[in-house]
Design a protein around this motif. Sequence first.
Motif, PDB file in Angstrom:
ATOM      1  N   UNK A   1       0.907  -1.223  -0.144  1.00 58.71           N
ATOM      2  CA  UNK A   1       0.050  -0.084   0.045  1.00 58.71           C
ATOM      3  C   UNK A   1       1.159   1.382   0.169  1.00 58.71           C
ATOM      4  N   UNK A   2       0.275   2.228  -0.758  1.00 60.40           N
ATOM      5  CA  UNK A   2       1.258   3.376  -0.932  1.00 60.40           C
ATOM      6  C   UNK A   2       1.334   4.240   0.553  1.00 60.40           C
ATOM      7  N   UNK A   3       2.525   4.724   0.930  1.00 61.15           N
ATOM      8  CA  UNK A   3       2.744   5.144   2.425  1.00 61.15           C
ATOM      9  C   UNK A   3       2.499   6.747   2.211  1.00 61.15           C
ATOM     10  N   UNK A   4       2.317   7.306   1.180  1.00 61.27           N
ATOM     11  CA  UNK A   4       2.045   8.882   1.132  1.00 61.27           C
ATOM     12  C   UNK A   4       3.565   9.274   1.112  1.00 61.27           C
ATOM     13  N   UNK A   5       4.494   8.602   1.085  1.00 56.91           N
ATOM     14  CA  UNK A   5       5.815   9.314   1.015  1.00 56.91           C
ATOM     15  C   UNK A   5       6.779   8.935  -0.148  1.00 56.91           C
ATOM     16  N   UNK A   6       7.802   9.585  -0.414  1.00 53.29           N
ATOM     17  CA  UNK A   6       8.311   9.071  -1.692  1.00 53.29           C
ATOM     18  C   UNK A   6       9.837   9.756  -1.951  1.00 53.29           C
ATOM     19  N   UNK A   7      10.196   9.937  -3.219  1.00 54.22           N
ATOM     20  CA  UNK A   7      11.596  10.496  -3.431  1.00 54.22           C
ATOM     21  C   UNK A   7      11.734  10.880  -4.777  1.00 54.22           C
ATOM     22  N   UNK A   8      12.603  11.862  -4.959  1.00 53.01           N
ATOM     23  CA  UNK A   8      12.948  12.467  -6.551  1.00 53.01           C
ATOM     24  C   UNK A   8      14.185  12.398  -6.779  1.00 53.01           C
TER      25      UNK A   8
END
Length: 166
Positions: A114-121
Amino acid sequence: MASTTVHQEYVKQVNSYVLGENQCPFSDPPQRAQDSYSREDFQKKAGIASGEPWCVGFVRYGADEADQIKGTKNILPKTASSQELWRLTPESARSSTPKEGYVAVWQWRDDAGNPTGKGHVGVVAKTDPNVPGIFETREGNTKAEGSDDVVRGDSGCIHTRTRKLN
């Protein structure tokens, strides 16, 4: 000499922020390729407070520099969130294929997928048509190659990473 595209200029700009392996421009004492930027510059560019993750600020900073040189307008939404950056980017500007000078956006998922709502670019700096799905990036607020994650606060550095398309 041939004129560069804004995407080529973008890669050139972010490449100028990357130092040698295991060097960090935000260490004490600073080890910088140049004295014209700081972590705070990246955070400010994205409109985020000191102490917050700055990967999006790094991406915006390079894009703004390239756009200023090329006389173009930065189309990246002004946000501190990698996930908001993706949501606010027009569909026509998105691609699922990494291309040099494009922004790569990752979405973290929990153990259940499930997506955590966090990420990176990061910025796609190099692709090889003979090796599909593998690309090289320049990323701010990240750990060195071989580590399994980005930095969650503002203590990361700028590194070159090799990434795999999911």
